[in-house]
Design a protein around this motif. Structure first.
Motif, short mmCIF file in Angstrom:
data_model
loop_
_atom_site.label_atom_id
_atom_site.label_comp_id
_atom_site.label_asym_id
_atom_site.label_seq_id
_atom_site.Cartn_x
_atom_site.Cartn_y
_atom_site.Cartn_z
N TRP A 47 40.25 -58.95 1.24
CA TRP A 47 39.57 -57.66 1.25
C TRP A 47 38.08 -57.83 1.02
O TRP A 47 37.65 -58.75 0.34
CB TRP A 47 40.12 -56.77 0.13
N ASP A 48 37.29 -56.86 1.51
CA ASP A 48 35.86 -56.80 1.23
C ASP A 48 35.42 -55.35 1.28
O ASP A 48 35.97 -54.55 2.05
CB ASP A 48 35.06 -57.63 2.24
N GLU A 53 30.68 -51.99 -7.02
CA GLU A 53 31.84 -52.31 -7.86
C GLU A 53 32.61 -53.51 -7.29
O GLU A 53 32.98 -54.43 -8.01
CB GLU A 53 32.76 -51.10 -7.98
N PHE A 54 32.83 -53.50 -5.97
CA PHE A 54 33.55 -54.62 -5.37
C PHE A 54 32.74 -55.91 -5.48
O PHE A 54 33.29 -56.97 -5.73
CB PHE A 54 33.89 -54.33 -3.90
N ILE A 59 37.22 -55.80 -6.68
CA ILE A 59 38.17 -54.69 -6.52
C ILE A 59 37.39 -53.40 -6.70
O ILE A 59 36.38 -53.37 -7.40
CB ILE A 59 39.35 -54.78 -7.53
N CYS A 60 37.82 -52.35 -6.04
CA CYS A 60 37.15 -51.05 -6.16
C CYS A 60 38.10 -49.95 -5.72
O CYS A 60 39.17 -50.22 -5.16
CB CYS A 60 35.87 -51.01 -5.33
N PRO A 76 47.98 -57.22 -1.26
CA PRO A 76 47.12 -56.55 -2.24
C PRO A 76 45.91 -57.41 -2.61
O PRO A 76 45.98 -58.64 -2.55
CB PRO A 76 48.03 -56.34 -3.44
N ALA A 77 44.85 -56.74 -2.99
CA ALA A 77 43.66 -57.45 -3.46
C ALA A 77 44.01 -58.18 -4.74
O ALA A 77 44.79 -57.70 -5.56
CB ALA A 77 42.51 -56.48 -3.70
N MET A 78 43.44 -59.35 -4.92
CA MET A 78 43.66 -60.09 -6.16
C MET A 78 42.84 -59.48 -7.27
O MET A 78 41.61 -59.34 -7.14
CB MET A 78 43.25 -61.56 -5.97
#
Length: 83
Positions: A47-48, A53-54, A59-60, A76-78
């Motif tokens: 993800w990006d 925040e990300f 993560i955001c 899922p994002a780690m």
């Protein structure tokens, strides 16, 4: 049954069985945030997001929203390990 009706039934079946039939490999979306728009991308499990925040935490809310929308079709994002 005509071809169009058959296709509609098949499409409904695929949509109903999306957890078993649908996997997203990559995508890019724009999410309208409260203060500005953000670009969220997903590529082969990674993800990006262009939000601050990300960039700080990997993560955001934008990524979490896309995970909820796409369900099991994406990895899922780690979550960062606190410490």
């Amino acid at each position: 049954m005509d071809a169009i009706a058959s296709r509609i039934l098949k499409a409904r079946q695929y949509a109903a069985e999306r957890d078993e039939r649908l996997w997203v490999h990559n995508l890019q979306v724009k999410i309208q945030g409260e203060h500005s728009d953000h670009r969220v991308s997903y590529d082969q499990g990674s993800w990006d997001c262009d939000c601050e925040e990300f960039q700080r935490r990997s993560i955001c809310a934008h990524v979490m929203a896309m995970e909820e929308i796409l369900g099991e079709a994406v990895e899922p994002a780690m979550l960062p390990i606190p410490g």
